[in-house]
Design a protein around this motif. Structure first.
Motif, short mmCIF file in Angstrom:
data_model
loop_
_atom_site.label_atom_id
_atom_site.label_comp_id
_atom_site.label_asym_id
_atom_site.label_seq_id
_atom_site.Cartn_x
_atom_site.Cartn_y
_atom_site.Cartn_z
N VAL A 183 9.80 13.92 -7.25
CA VAL A 183 9.44 12.81 -6.35
C VAL A 183 8.42 13.33 -5.33
CG1 VAL A 183 10.25 11.17 -4.62
CG2 VAL A 183 11.66 11.67 -6.62
N ILE A 184 7.28 12.71 -5.28
CA ILE A 184 6.24 13.07 -4.31
C ILE A 184 6.33 12.09 -3.15
CG2 ILE A 184 3.75 13.30 -3.98
CD1 ILE A 184 3.68 13.66 -7.14
N GLY A 185 6.33 12.63 -1.95
CA GLY A 185 6.45 11.78 -0.76
C GLY A 185 7.87 11.76 -0.23
N PRO A 186 8.30 10.69 0.40
CA PRO A 186 7.65 9.38 0.41
C PRO A 186 6.40 9.33 1.29
CG PRO A 186 9.61 9.33 1.79
CD PRO A 186 9.58 10.68 1.14
N PHE A 187 5.44 8.52 0.84
CA PHE A 187 4.28 8.19 1.64
C PHE A 187 4.62 6.90 2.37
CE2 PHE A 187 0.37 6.02 2.55
CZ PHE A 187 -0.48 7.03 2.99
N THR A 188 4.74 6.97 3.70
CA THR A 188 5.19 5.77 4.45
C THR A 188 4.17 5.27 5.46
OG1 THR A 188 6.32 7.16 6.04
CG2 THR A 188 7.65 6.33 4.22
N ASP A 189 2.95 5.80 5.39
CA ASP A 189 1.94 5.41 6.38
C ASP A 189 1.22 4.12 5.94
OD1 ASP A 189 0.46 5.52 8.63
OD2 ASP A 189 -0.78 7.23 8.02
N VAL A 190 2.01 3.06 5.81
CA VAL A 190 1.46 1.77 5.36
C VAL A 190 1.63 0.74 6.47
CG1 VAL A 190 1.67 -0.08 3.66
CG2 VAL A 190 2.01 2.30 2.95
N PRO A 191 0.52 0.23 7.02
CA PRO A 191 0.65 -0.77 8.09
C PRO A 191 1.08 -2.15 7.56
CG PRO A 191 -1.67 -0.34 7.60
CD PRO A 191 -0.87 0.54 6.70
N ALA A 192 1.42 -3.05 8.48
CA ALA A 192 1.90 -4.39 8.09
C ALA A 192 0.87 -5.13 7.24
CB ALA A 192 2.25 -5.19 9.32
N ASN A 193 -0.42 -5.03 7.62
CA ASN A 193 -1.49 -5.55 6.78
C ASN A 193 -2.27 -4.35 6.28
OD1 ASN A 193 -1.32 -8.49 6.93
ND2 ASN A 193 -1.67 -8.15 9.12
N SER A 194 -2.03 -3.97 5.05
CA SER A 194 -2.57 -2.69 4.59
C SER A 194 -4.09 -2.66 4.64
CB SER A 194 -2.10 -2.40 3.18
OG SER A 194 -2.43 -1.06 2.87
N SER A 195 -4.62 -1.46 4.90
CA SER A 195 -6.06 -1.30 5.11
C SER A 195 -6.67 -0.37 4.07
CB SER A 195 -6.28 -0.72 6.50
OG SER A 195 -5.67 0.56 6.57
N LEU A 196 -7.99 -0.40 3.99
CA LEU A 196 -8.70 0.48 3.06
C LEU A 196 -8.37 1.95 3.34
CD1 LEU A 196 -12.27 -1.15 3.01
CD2 LEU A 196 -10.60 -1.13 1.15
N SER A 197 -8.28 2.29 4.65
CA SER A 197 -8.01 3.70 4.98
C SER A 197 -6.60 4.11 4.56
CB SER A 197 -8.24 3.96 6.47
OG SER A 197 -7.45 3.08 7.23
N ALA A 198 -5.63 3.19 4.71
CA ALA A 198 -4.25 3.50 4.29
C ALA A 198 -4.20 3.70 2.77
CB ALA A 198 -3.30 2.38 4.71
N VAL A 199 -4.93 2.86 2.06
CA VAL A 199 -4.95 2.96 0.59
C VAL A 199 -5.56 4.30 0.17
CG1 VAL A 199 -5.96 2.00 -1.52
CG2 VAL A 199 -4.98 0.47 0.19
N LYS A 200 -6.67 4.65 0.83
CA LYS A 200 -7.36 5.89 0.47
C LYS A 200 -6.46 7.10 0.75
CE LYS A 200 -11.71 8.33 0.47
NZ LYS A 200 -11.04 9.62 0.46
#
Lengths: 390, 127
Positions: free
Chosen positions: A63-80
Motif C-alpha cells: 500500500v502506497i500512501g495514503p495520499f490525503t492532500d486533496v482539497p474539497a474542490n480538487s485542483s490541478l496542483s493536487a492532482v499533479k
C-alpha cells in the motif's frame, strides 16, 4: 429518445457491509501489486483508512500512501502532486476512498500516472485519453456524486479560476465498492445534501434529451430507493439499511446520468457554485423544484411518471395534475429536510447576492449541461427562475 | 475511400466553406461574437484549419502552429464532411470517439444552434 444512443457501464459494482476491508482479492485479479491509497485529510484523521490499508497488506499487496492532500474542490496542483507521488513509488493501481473530490482526483491523477503529460493542456475536454488507464477502485464515502461509476472528472484550475472537465470512457473506474458502513458517521446535513445531489441526478437524467431506455430504467429505480430511504437515512443516523439504499441509489443515478447527462438544475447550480461556497448538493436542494417547474411545459409526461414512482395520490389519472404534484411532494421533502438539518431553502441563504442573478443566468446558459435540458435554457426565463429561488 | 483525395482538396473545400461561414451576415456575426479560436485537426487526409474568431475578420489559417486555440477538435476529414452535411450529431460523435475535443466543450456546444443553417449551405456549396 435520441435518434442514436449507446449504453456501456464497464465498472464492476460491488455492494456489502464491511466490503471496504474485504476486497483485496479484487486487486489481485486486476494484477495490482502496489496500490496507491488516495483519500482526504478528514478521512485520514477519522481512522477509516487504516483498516482498509491493513486488509490490503494482509493479502501481500503493497500500500502506497495514503495520499490525503486533496482539497474539497480538487485542483490541478493536487492532482499533479498525487500523480508524482504514485509514479515515484511505482504504483500499479489506485484505491480512492472518499467523496466526489477524492474520486475525481484519483481519476485525473490516473491519466497522468498512465500516460504522463500536462493535465489541463493535453486532456481537458472529451475523449482525449489515448488508451486504458491503470486499474482504479472507487470507494465512495458519501451517497451522492456517482463518480464511482462515471466517465467524468472535474478539477479546478486555480490559476484561471475555472473548472476543467474531463470526459472519457477510460475514466470509468474498474470497480466501485459500496460499503454502507462507511456512511455510519456521516453528518445528517452532508447525508441530506449529497443525497439530494443523487436525487437531482436521477430526475435530470430521466428528463434529459439524451435519456434512453437503459438510463430510464436506472433513474426511476434510483428515485424509488431515494423515496423510501432518504428521510430515514438523514434522521436515523444508525439506520445503515437506509444509508445503504441511498448509496445504491446514488450509484444507479450515477450510471443513469453518465449516459443521459443532466440539465438546467445542474446548470444553475454550477453557475451559483462560482459565487457561493455552498455544497453542490445544497445548491441542487434549493434549485431542483424551480428547475422542474421551468421544464414543466415540456416534461409533463415524464413528471407524471415520476409522480407515480413517488406515490403521490395513486388514484389520480390526470397527467398534468400528477406532474405538478411531483414538484409539490419534492417541496414537502425540502421543508422536512430544512427542518431536520437546516438545509437552506433560498439562494439568498447561501451567500448569493440578488445583483449577481443576471450573471448566474448567463453562466447557466453557457454551462454544458444546458445543452441536454429538455427545454431550451433561455437567459431571460432562467433569470426569472433564479429570482424565484432567491 | 476517403471523400477528400488530398490535403489540398480538403483545404480548398472545407477552408473555402469556412470562409463563406465567417463572411455570412448571420452566422459570421455570431461566430465573431463568440471570440472563439478553434482548431480543427483532420486526418485522412491530414490538415489543420484554425478559425480565429477573436480577430475582427476571423482569419482562417492552415497548419498554423503559432495561433493558440481555445478549443481543438480531432476527427477524420470524412466525419467533418458528414458533419457539415448535417449527418453527424456532435454529441454522439464524441460519445463514439469519432471526434475528440480539447478544451471547454460548452463553448462549441453553444455554437451548434448558430451553425444549424450551415448544413444547407454546405450542400448548396458542394452542388
Amino acid at each position: 429518445m435520441p435518434d442514436f444512443w449507446q449504453f456501456s457501464s464497464p465498472t464492476k459494482v460491488m455492494f456489502g457491509k464491511g466490503l471496504s476491508i474485504d476486497f483485496a482479492v479484487e486487486l489481485e485479479a486486476l494484477g495490482i501489486t502496489s496500490a496507491l491509497l488516495i483519500s482526504d485529510a478528514n478521512l485520514g484523521k477519522s481512522g477509516l483508512l487504516k483498516p482498509v490499508a491493513d486488509s490490503i497488506r494482509e493479502n501481500g499487496i503493497k500500500v502506497i500512501g495514503p495520499f490525503t492532500d486533496v482539497p474539497a474542490n480538487s485542483s490541478l496542483s493536487a492532482v499533479k502532486a498525487c500523480a508524482d507521488f504514485a509514479v515515484k513509488n511505482n504504483a500499479d493501481g489506485i484505491i480512492a476512498l472518499g467523496g466526489g473530490s477524492v474520486l475525481d482526483t484519483a481519476k485525473a491523477a490516473n491519466i497522468l500516472i498512465s500516460h504522463g503529460g500536462d493535465l489541463a493542456k493535453d486532456y481537458s475536454g472529451a475523449q482525449t485519453i489515448p488508451g486504458p488507464l491503470k486499474p482504479l477502485i472507487a470507494i465512495p464515502t458519501t451517497a451522492g456524486t456517482g463518480s464511482e461509476v462515471t466517465q467524468a472528472a472535474v478539477i479546478l484550475d486555480t490559476e484561471r479560476g475555472t473548472k476543467l472537465s474531463f470526459y472519457d470512457q477510460y475514466l470509468h473506474p474498474s470497480i466501485a465498492i459500496l460499503d454502507p458502513l462507511l456512511l455510519k458517521d456521516i453528518p445528517p446535513s452532508l447525508m441530506a445534501a449529497t443525497g439530494w445531489d443523487a436525487f437531482t441526478h436521477a430526475i435530470e437524467a430521466y428528463t434529459s434529451l439524451q435519456s434512453n431506455p437503459f438510463s430510464d430504467e436506472l433513474a426511476l429505480p434510483a428515485v424509488r430507493l431515494i423515496k423510501e430511504a432518504f428521510i430515514p437515512a438523514v434522521t436515523e443516523p444508525k439506520n445503515l439499511d437506509a444509508k445503504g439504499q441511498m448509496l445504491l441509489a446514488a450509484t444507479l443515478a450515477g450510471i443513469a446520468f453518465d449516459q443521459a447527462m443532466v440539465g438546467v438544475v445542474h446548470a444553475m447550480a454550477h453557475a451559483c457554485g462560482g459565487l457561493s461556497r455552498a455544497h453542490h448538493g445544497t445548491l441542487n436542494f434549493i434549485l431542483l423544484p424551480h428547475g422542474m417547474e421551468y421544464n414543466m411545459p415540456v416534461a409533463l409526461e415524464k413528471y407524471a411518471t415520476l409522480a407515480k414512482v413517488l406515490h403521490v395520490n395513486p388514484k389520480l389519472k390526470k397527467k398534468k395534475k400528477l406532474a405538478h404534484l411531483s414538484v409539490k411532494v419534492i417541496r414537502k421533502w425540502q421543508k422536512k429536510l430544512h427542518k431536520v438539518c437546516n438545509l437552506p431553502l433560498k439562494l439568498r441563504d447561501v451567500g448569493i447576492a440578488r445583483d449577481n442573478l443576471g450573471l448566474i443566468a448567463k453562466k447557466a446558459c453557457e454551462d454544458g449541461t444546458s445543452f441536454y435540458n429538455p427545454r431550451e435554457v433561455e437567459e431571460t426565463e432562467i433569470l426569472k427562475t433564479l429570482e424565484r429561488a432567491w | 475511400m476517403p471523400h477528400f483525395k488530398s490535403s489540398e482538396e480538403l483545404k480548398k473545400i472545407l477552408g473555402g466553406f469556412f470562409n463563406i461561414l465567417v463572411s455570412d451576415e448571420k452566422i459570421g456575426t455570431k461566430l465573431k461574437e463568440s471570440k472563439l479560436i478553434i482548431k480543427f485537426n483532420y486526418r485522412h487526409p491530414d490538415l489543420s484549419i484554425t478559425v480565429n474568431c477573436a480577430l475582427p475578420n476571423a482569419p482562417i489559417t492552415y497548419n498554423d502552429s503559432e495561433t493558440k486555440p481555445e478549443v481543438e477538435m480531432f476527427m477524420d476529414a470524412d466525419t467533418a464532411h458528414k458533419f457539415w452535411l448535417g449527418e453527424v450529431n456532435l454529441v454522439m460523435a464524441i460519445a463514439r470517439r469519432q471526434m475528440a475535443v480539447k478544451g471547454p466543450i460548452p463553448r462549441i456546444l453553444k455554437l451548434l444552434p448558430v451553425i444549424k443553417p450551415a448544413y444547407k449551405m454546405y450542400k448548396s456549396y458542394l452542388a
